[in-house]
Design an enzyme around this catalytic site. Structure first.
Site, PDB file in Angstrom:
ATOM      1  N   SER A   1       0.864  -1.130  -0.018  1.00 54.42           N
ATOM      2  CA  SER A   1       0.082   0.070  -0.120  1.00 54.42           C
ATOM      3  C   SER A   1       0.939   1.203  -0.001  1.00 54.42           C
ATOM      4  O   SER A   1       1.840   1.325  -0.543  1.00 54.42           O
ATOM      5  CB  SER A   1      -0.817   0.148   1.229  1.00 54.42           C
ATOM      6  OG  SER A   1      -1.829   1.300   1.170  1.00 54.42           O
TER       7      SER A   1
ATOM      8  N   TYR B   1      -4.514   8.038  -6.952  1.00 58.70           N
ATOM      9  CA  TYR B   1      -3.380   7.353  -6.433  1.00 58.70           C
ATOM     10  C   TYR B   1      -3.871   7.047  -4.889  1.00 58.70           C
ATOM     11  O   TYR B   1      -4.004   5.907  -4.247  1.00 58.70           O
ATOM     12  CB  TYR B   1      -1.929   7.685  -6.353  1.00 58.70           C
ATOM     13  CG  TYR B   1      -0.756   6.696  -5.702  1.00 58.70           C
ATOM     14  CD1 TYR B   1      -0.646   5.659  -6.395  1.00 58.70           C
ATOM     15  CD2 TYR B   1      -0.590   6.899  -4.275  1.00 58.70           C
ATOM     16  CE1 TYR B   1       0.482   4.710  -5.762  1.00 58.70           C
ATOM     17  CE2 TYR B   1       0.418   6.099  -3.774  1.00 58.70           C
ATOM     18  CZ  TYR B   1       0.876   4.940  -4.527  1.00 58.70           C
ATOM     19  OH  TYR B   1       1.723   4.026  -3.918  1.00 58.70           O
TER      20      TYR B   1
ATOM     21  N   LYS C   1      -5.182   3.351  -2.907  1.00 57.48           N
ATOM     22  CA  LYS C   1      -4.642   2.758  -1.795  1.00 57.48           C
ATOM     23  C   LYS C   1      -5.364   2.639  -0.625  1.00 57.48           C
ATOM     24  O   LYS C   1      -5.433   1.708   0.356  1.00 57.48           O
ATOM     25  CB  LYS C   1      -3.166   3.563  -1.590  1.00 57.48           C
ATOM     26  CG  LYS C   1      -2.081   3.343  -2.433  1.00 57.48           C
ATOM     27  CD  LYS C   1      -1.741   2.056  -2.778  1.00 57.48           C
ATOM     28  CE  LYS C   1      -0.677   1.816  -3.629  1.00 57.48           C
ATOM     29  NZ  LYS C   1      -0.345   0.342  -4.094  1.00 57.48           N
TER      30      LYS C   1
END
Length: 280
Positions: A134, A148, A152
């Site tokens: 992660s 992004y 995650k």
């Protein structure tokens, strides 16, 4: 005792560094990459312990086939590391539909497909360990990396849930949370949205904060990963680098303070005692 490892995104960055570290200590590694030509040198050096597998994690059927191939080749899979992924740089407004979908497709669904493929293999053998790469940006956010960040955060929720679901099968889950490192993630591997000049100031402020002292050396992460995979009771989350814990400690302190400030409003929103049947 040597372990059998399946790792995605093994051609460069963390994936390549960790693959080499596993091989150097005698582990067996099924290393997947979109272009396995990048693994030819390692394959020649470790012909008996490295299995290169060509894989685009976006292909669910191929992901299942790759995991099955690795398990059949080595006889078991002790550790699966979902490392494949990339960074998308662009503000929320700048991000195109294709860029957004591609980011989630690789970083979330690619990880999900490999995870789903690994679970029955590990359940049948009585246990295993899945490491999900992660980011500290899966716990807090920075501007210009919205999609992004979102990918995650999805990995965090998926993996924390998974840990409770597969615990009784002997399968352990660890979320690996790197801060910034000098890999290709922010360079050749990154995708950049078409810029809108109005956000130049936001971007300048972000990049000004990325000083050499905040960027880690990826080669230094190997010992941490080896320790985690060898641990009988591994953590659900582990930071890589010295930036994440101090930063996130402050982030959580600020969150808790805000939540406490709004506690009376939250409590009032609960209403009175529940009436009627309680359903999930």
């Amino acid at each position: 005792m040597s372990k059998t490892i399946f790792i995605t995104g093994a051609s460069k960055g963390f994936g390549r560094i960790w693959t080499e570290a596993f091989l150097q200590r005698g582990d067996k590694v099924a290393a997947s990459a979109r272009n396995i030509e990048t693994l030819q040198e390692l394959a020649a050096q470790y012909p008996d312990t490295l299995l290169p597998i060509q894989l685009d994690v976006n292909d669910r059927a191929a992901s299942f086939a790759a995991v099955q191939q690795a398990a059949a080749h080595f006889g078991s899979l002790d550790v699966v590391i979902n490392n494949a992924g990339y960074g998308l740089f662009g503000t929320i407004e700048e991000t195109s539909e294709k860029e957004a979908r591609d980011q989630i497709e690789t970083n979330v669904f690619g990880l999900l497909w490999v995870t789903q493929a690994a679970i029955p293999v590990m359940r049948a053998q009585g246990g295993g360990h899945i490491l999900q790469v992660s980011s500290v940006l899966g716990v807090a956010t920075l501007p210009v990396l919205g999609l992004y960040n979102a990918s995650k955060w999805a990995v965090e929720g998926l993996s924390e849930t998974l840990a409770t679901e597969v615990k009784d099968f002997g399968i352990k889950i660890t979320l690996v949370e790197p801060n910034g490192f000098s890999t290709d993630w922010g360079g050749a591997s990154a995708v950049h949205s078409e810029p809108i000049a109005l956000y130049d100031g936001v971007k300048a402020a972000l990049y000004a904060g990325l000083t050499p002292d905040t960027i880690g050396d990826p080669a230094a992460t190997s010992d941490a990963i080896l320790k985690v995979v060898d641990e009988e009771n591994p953590p659900l989350r582990i930071f890589l680098g010295k930036v994440g814990l101090p930063w996130l400690s402050q982030v959580y302190a600020d969150r808790l303070a805000t939540w406490e400030e709004w506690k009376e409003v939250a409590d009032a929103a609960h209403g009175g005692a529940a009436v009627g049947e309680i359903t999930a």
